[in-house]
Design a protein around this motif. Structure first.
Motif, PDB file in Angstrom:
ATOM      1  N   SER A  93      37.109  40.539  46.639  1.00  0.00           N
ATOM      2  CA  SER A  93      35.536  40.124  46.363  1.00  0.00           C
ATOM      3  C   SER A  93      34.854  41.809  46.233  1.00  0.00           C
ATOM      4  O   SER A  93      34.678  42.409  47.119  1.00  0.00           O
ATOM      5  CB  SER A  93      34.971  39.546  47.623  1.00  0.00           C
ATOM      6  OG  SER A  93      33.718  39.475  47.392  1.00  0.00           O
TER       7      SER A  93
ATOM      8  N   ASP B 292      30.947  35.444  45.980  1.00  0.00           N
ATOM      9  CA  ASP B 292      32.085  35.765  45.353  1.00  0.00           C
ATOM     10  C   ASP B 292      33.428  35.953  46.596  1.00  0.00           C
ATOM     11  O   ASP B 292      34.262  36.475  46.241  1.00  0.00           O
ATOM     12  CB  ASP B 292      32.116  36.755  44.463  1.00  0.00           C
ATOM     13  CG  ASP B 292      31.947  37.996  45.197  1.00  0.00           C
ATOM     14  OD1 ASP B 292      31.471  38.043  46.151  1.00  0.00           O
ATOM     15  OD2 ASP B 292      32.148  39.233  44.663  1.00  0.00           O
ATOM     16  N   ASP B 293      33.043  35.348  47.782  1.00  0.00           N
ATOM     17  CA  ASP B 293      34.058  35.266  48.649  1.00  0.00           C
ATOM     18  C   ASP B 293      35.233  34.607  48.525  1.00  0.00           C
ATOM     19  O   ASP B 293      35.205  33.542  48.383  1.00  0.00           O
ATOM     20  CB  ASP B 293      33.439  34.922  50.149  1.00  0.00           C
ATOM     21  CG  ASP B 293      34.550  35.102  51.293  1.00  0.00           C
ATOM     22  OD1 ASP B 293      35.263  35.841  51.044  1.00  0.00           O
ATOM     23  OD2 ASP B 293      34.179  34.273  52.394  1.00  0.00           O
TER      24      ASP B 293
ATOM     25  N   SER C 151      34.430  39.847  40.081  1.00  0.00           N
ATOM     26  CA  SER C 151      35.302  39.254  41.089  1.00  0.00           C
ATOM     27  C   SER C 151      35.778  37.769  40.166  1.00  0.00           C
ATOM     28  O   SER C 151      36.989  37.391  40.387  1.00  0.00           O
ATOM     29  CB  SER C 151      34.495  38.641  42.320  1.00  0.00           C
ATOM     30  OG  SER C 151      34.141  40.026  42.997  1.00  0.00           O
TER      31      SER C 151
END
Length: 474
Positions: free
Chosen positions: A14, A437-438, A32
């Motif tokens: 990420s 965007d983890d 990402s």
């Protein structure tokens, strides 16, 4: 040829965990997202059978080409560089932790994956992404050339042959341009020692020389009729029983010889650079085989040039010099010694033909076998002519090799231009991101069959239906 690269795989990452973009808040999310597609594409490509990987190369190339503009935008933002006259400001919050699984800097052990390499610099992420793209271009060149070496179907026509070689040449030159850009970039932005040998400056320069050598040999193959003639003799589907003997003008034969010598010089440079690093033994051996094959092909064309001038004895000597460069004995010498070597050679040839038919790691000998077949065919033909008609003396090989001229270059590399985001796409990234965007706890890129250890058998939710502890046996 070209070299059968194995594409690496990578872990999830990420960009928002390490980078913040003040001017374009959605840029880390965009990077990402595209990187996740690259990771998934490489993972799927790796899981395909080797014979089925060629069709997926276009998807691999497309995903990398879509990811690189965002990656270079973050790199430009760290240096406060403008993109399309628009300032991009990126801040490094924490050291990135990314993993790639290299494919060149290890000696493969059957059944075991090479260890992952951890990188903590965006520069190394760029290096891995670009070298992966360059390797994919090389594999596309292999896929384009594969039909030319098949003997289980009718031979390809002249137009299809020229198209395939032209397409493969473009792919190899694109690959060489990427390696040339990386080698130049390494001198402009010096970094600590690379985490693995795959992306060291010496390896990148070796790969550049390798791509140039293979592209130069393709310039010769385009107008070289002899490999096609030898392949047609082994092809049971070839119905052309009457064809014109191969004819190469004298000037072109000498030109082809010098082009082959240029390829040999590139291969020798690549071998010297790769031999000093911790690269796989099979890759280093391929570079040496390519150098030998290139010099042997140059000897063959010098022999053709001499034969066209009526110097059959000198032509045969050049062929013997080519066999010496390849490290191959004459067929007559093999028969006079022992039949075991001849049987082993035939077995090796049949095994290589099967590799071509199955689309596996064919050409891993850098074309040594094909060149050996061509030289042996010409040597048998010219020796018969010389014994019955010409009766010319065959000069020693040593002086001929000593008088070889220098190579002649044919290709000039087009500078690689790092891709940039389109102005409208960059402008849209000024808006705040609409999601995180983890990457979460996704499976590893190399976990082929990830199964929850708490599950019994293959049916989720049945753990409580099974007894645990020590079973009772009756």
């Amino acid at each position: 040829m070209p070299y059968p690269f194995v594409l690496p795989t990578t872990s999830s990452f990420s960009f928002s965990s390490s980078f913040t973009c003040e001017s374009h808040p959605s840029l880390p999310l965009n990077a990402s997202t595209h990187r996740g597609v690259v990771r998934d594409t490489l993972k799927k490509h790796k899981r395909l059978p080797p014979a089925s990987q060629a069709p997926s190369l276009s998807t691999v190339v497309s995903s990398l080409q879509s990811y690189l503009p965002s990656l270079f935008a973050i790199d430009a933002g760290l240096s406060r560089k403008a993109i399309h006259s628009e300032e991009v400001s990126v801040i490094l919050n924490s050291t990135p932790q990314i993993e790639w699984r290299p494919t060149l800097s290890h000696n493969p052990i059957p059944g075991r994956e090479p260890a992952r390499t951890k990188i903590s610099s965006l520069e190394y992420e760029i290096s891995f992404a670009l070298t992966t793209l360059a390797a994919a271009y090389t594999l596309q060149a292999r896929a384009a050339l594969h039909p030319l070496y098949l003997t289980s179907s009718a031979p390809v026509g002249t137009t299809q042959r020229q198209t395939a070689i032209a397409s493969a040449t473009r792919s190899l030159l694109d690959s060489a341009s990427i390696y040339d850009y990386l080698s130049t970039r390494a001198t402009e932005t010096p970094l600590p020692a690379a985490p693995c040998a795959d992306i060291t400056p010496s390896t990148v320069r070796a790969l550049r020389s390798l791509a140039l050598a293979e592209a130069t040999l393709l310039a010769v193959l385009k107008d070289d009729p002899y490999p096609a003639v030898v392949a047609a003799e082994r092809n049971p589907n070839d119905m052309e029983w009457m064809y014109k003997a191969p004819d190469i003008p004298k000037v072109r034969a000498h030109l082809f010889a010098r082009l082959c010598l240029a390829a040999a010089e590139h291969a020798a440079q690549a071998h010297a650079l790769a031999g000093s690093g911790k690269l796989s033994a099979e890759f280093v051996k391929y570079l040496d085989d390519l150098r030998r094959t290139s010099r042997a092909r140059a000897c063959r064309f010098f022999g053709i040039d001499a034969e066209l001038s009526g110097q059959t004895g000198t032509a045969i000597a050049w062929l013997l010099a080519g066999l010496q460069e390849l490290g191959v004995e004459r067929k007559a010498e093999q028969k006079s010694k022992s039949g075991f070597k001849g049987l082993r050679k035939e077995w090796t040839e049949r095994r290589e033909d099967k590799k071509v038919e199955r689309g596996l790691d064919w050409g891993a000998d850098a074309g040594r076998l094909d060149e050996t077949r061509v030289i042996e065919m010409l040597e048998a033909k010219w020796t018969k002519q010389n014994d019955t008609m010409m009766t010319q003396a065959i000069p020693p090989v040593g002086p001929l090799l000593a008088q070889m001229p220098s190579g002649r270059e044919i290709h000039s590399l087009k500078p690689y231009q790092p891709p940039e985001l389109e102005p409208d796409v960059l402008e849209a990234m000024r808006a705040p991101p609409d999601r995180s965007d983890d990457p979460g706890n996704y499976a590893s890129s190399d976990d082929e069959t990830a199964v929850d250890p708490s599950l019994v058998g293959a049916f989720p939710g049945t753990h409580g239906d099974y007894r645990t502890g020590t079973p009772n046996y009756y």
